[in-house]
Motif scaffolding. Structure first.
Motif, short mmCIF file in Angstrom:
data_model
loop_
_atom_site.label_atom_id
_atom_site.label_comp_id
_atom_site.label_asym_id
_atom_site.label_seq_id
_atom_site.Cartn_x
_atom_site.Cartn_y
_atom_site.Cartn_z
N GLN A 47 0.82 -1.21 0.00
CA GLN A 47 0.00 0.00 0.00
C GLN A 47 0.86 1.26 0.00
O GLN A 47 0.55 2.24 -0.69
N VAL A 48 1.97 1.24 0.73
CA VAL A 48 2.82 2.42 0.79
C VAL A 48 3.41 2.74 -0.58
O VAL A 48 3.60 3.91 -0.94
N ILE A 49 3.68 1.71 -1.39
CA ILE A 49 4.22 1.94 -2.73
C ILE A 49 3.17 2.62 -3.60
O ILE A 49 3.46 3.58 -4.33
N ALA A 50 1.94 2.12 -3.50
CA ALA A 50 0.86 2.73 -4.27
C ALA A 50 0.67 4.19 -3.85
O ALA A 50 0.46 5.07 -4.70
N ASN A 51 0.75 4.45 -2.54
CA ASN A 51 0.58 5.82 -2.05
C ASN A 51 1.64 6.75 -2.61
O ASN A 51 1.36 7.87 -3.04
N VAL A 52 2.90 6.28 -2.58
CA VAL A 52 4.00 7.11 -3.08
C VAL A 52 3.86 7.33 -4.58
O VAL A 52 4.03 8.45 -5.08
N LYS A 76 2.11 11.30 -9.00
CA LYS A 76 1.25 11.45 -10.19
C LYS A 76 1.28 10.26 -11.15
O LYS A 76 0.90 10.40 -12.32
N ALA A 77 1.69 9.09 -10.66
CA ALA A 77 1.60 7.90 -11.50
C ALA A 77 0.15 7.43 -11.52
O ALA A 77 -0.49 7.34 -10.47
N PRO A 78 -0.39 7.10 -12.69
CA PRO A 78 -1.79 6.65 -12.79
C PRO A 78 -1.92 5.18 -12.40
O PRO A 78 -2.02 4.30 -13.27
N VAL A 79 -1.91 4.91 -11.10
CA VAL A 79 -1.96 3.52 -10.63
C VAL A 79 -3.06 3.35 -9.60
O VAL A 79 -3.48 4.29 -8.94
N GLU A 80 -3.52 2.11 -9.47
CA GLU A 80 -4.42 1.70 -8.42
C GLU A 80 -3.89 0.40 -7.85
O GLU A 80 -3.22 -0.37 -8.55
N ALA A 81 -4.19 0.15 -6.57
CA ALA A 81 -3.78 -1.09 -5.92
C ALA A 81 -5.00 -1.72 -5.28
O ALA A 81 -5.78 -1.03 -4.62
N ILE A 82 -5.17 -3.02 -5.49
CA ILE A 82 -6.37 -3.70 -5.00
C ILE A 82 -6.00 -4.99 -4.26
O ILE A 82 -4.90 -5.54 -4.45
N LEU A 83 -6.91 -5.45 -3.45
CA LEU A 83 -6.83 -6.78 -2.86
C LEU A 83 -7.65 -7.68 -3.78
O LEU A 83 -8.88 -7.57 -3.82
#
Length: 404
Positions: free
Chosen positions: A275-280, A285-292
């Motif tokens: 989650q911390v990687i997705a937050n950073v 401004k990287a267009p990313v999402e992280a999911i379970l």
């Protein structure tokens, strides 16, 4: 921002895994009695019965970011006040891998360690750590019940540590390049070809569990019930899946800052993350999402453990109690990027949304997380009619995968 939670975990020395080779078949040094669902033997060690006079110092082994004393950032210090109030001078040594932590604890030079689940059973079985007296930790009642007396921090109902924090290994993807949005780990396994050469995976033998978790859902005929309890046939299936994945892998990561950059520049578009990687990445401004994903995920729940050879046990207990206290546990969770173990910490975070972001109070979320555990030959899923593969076998298999 810290450098990496478990940087370089994939660089494993053979000597570091020898302790597991005998788990389930022999008694570690010091004798012991059979205990735990895994059936391995542990030394007959007793916890501290009462606190004494603080010994004046405590030697701590910790993941980077867990024990900050102001030397990296004057504004980040949860050690100085503890030293003043207890008289226990804190000496901190950080480590980069679980194997390094195991090796350092073997020396007997350290009083306490923040151990991940892929190290805890090794430390317990070898007699490097002793049971803990939870009644001596004043903040223990406030630790989330779901983190107590778990397979990676207890044996046969006996606690061997105090939970510190937790997190899940998530699936991250570029929203502009990966369509439709994935909801399954199939995006990095069976459907990895859709992002050929741009899939990323965690660089560690413990990543084999991610493949096993996916196979639990997609190939139930394999009979996998626990991603850390694999017999030879089940391990072979996971290895085959990971070998097939490798053809589409751009990079195996261990340094999270490098993964952020890879997703920003598009050399990686889908893969496992924290989650911390997705937050950073999102903050940059990287267009990313992280999911379970729908299959659930692997993850970590770290544990503070006390050395069986500690000469400063009162200071060690006081230090652990301080670390898991609401305010300090909140500070560490925010600095490090994880969910705190103390439920009262959520009221102490500087960011009022921190616990929501990291699902700290969402037990339904974490019920889908299979926390890292140490594979041993005595099957962790309770099977007794078959021998499971241990961490040494996983390390050998990971080398085979990486060299395939």
């Amino acid at each position: 921002m810290r450098t990496s939670k478990k940087k370089g975990l994939g660089a494993l020395a053979a000597v570091a895994v020898l302790a597991l080779a005998g788990c389930g078949s022999s008694t570690p040094a010091g004798g012991g009695s059979t205990a735990g669902a895994g059936g391995f033997k542990v030394p007959d060690l007793k916890p501290l019965d009462k606190l004494g006079t603080p010994e004046g110092e405590v030697k701590v082994l910790a993941w980077p970011g867990y024990v900050e004393d102001g030397s990296n950032d004057p504004k980040v210090d949860w050690v100085s006040d503890f030293e003043k109030s207890t008289g226990c001078n804190v000496t901190v040594k950080t480590f980069g891998t679980s194997d390094e932590a195991v090796q350092l604890m073997r020396t007997g030079e350290y009083d306490t360690v923040s151990a991940s689940g892929d190290a805890t059973l090794r430390l317990i079985a070898a007699g490097d750590v002793e049971p803990v007296n939870t009644s001596l930790i004043t903040n223990y009642p406030d630790i989330f019940d779901s983190l107590k007396n778990q397979p990676w921090n207890s044996v046969n109902g006996v606690s061997y540590g105090i939970p510190h924090g937790r997190g899940a290994n998530l699936l991250m993807y570029r929203t502009d390049l990966v369509k439709p949005a994935p909801d399954s780990w199939g995006a990095v396994f069976d459907k990895a070809g859709a992002q050929a050469g741009k899939v990323t995976a965690y660089d560690s033998p413990i990543y084999i569990a991610d493949a096993a978790l996916y196979l639990m859902s997609t190939k139930p005929e394999l009979g996998i019930k626990d991603p850390y309890a694999l017999d030879d046939k089940q391990l072979a299936a996971a290895v085959d899946l990971l070998k097939a994945q490798k053809a589409n892998v751009s990079e195996y990561w261990s340094d999270y800052l490098k993964e952020v950059q890879a997703f920003k520049n598009g050399t990686s578009t889908v893969g496992t993350t924290w989650q911390v990687i997705a937050n950073v990445a999102q903050a940059e401004k990287a267009p990313v999402e992280a999911i379970l994903p729908k299959e659930g995920a692997t993850g970590w729940s770290d544990t503070w453990m006390v050395s069986a050879k500690s000469k400063h046990k009162t200071c060690a207990y006081k230090f652990i109690d301080h670390i898991v206290s609401p305010k300090v546990n909140a500070q560490i969770a925010e600095y490090f990027g994880e969910a705190p173990a103390n439920r009262k910490a959520c009221a102490e975070t500087a960011d009022p949304n921190h616990c929501k972001t990291y699902h700290a109070e969402d037990e339904a979320y974490f019920a889908k997380v299979h926390y890292w555990n140490t594979p041993i030959s005595a099957c962790l899923d309770g099977r007794t009619n078959v021998k499971c593969t241990d961490y040494a076998a996983w390390t050998k298999a990971w080398t085979e995968i990486r060299n395939s």
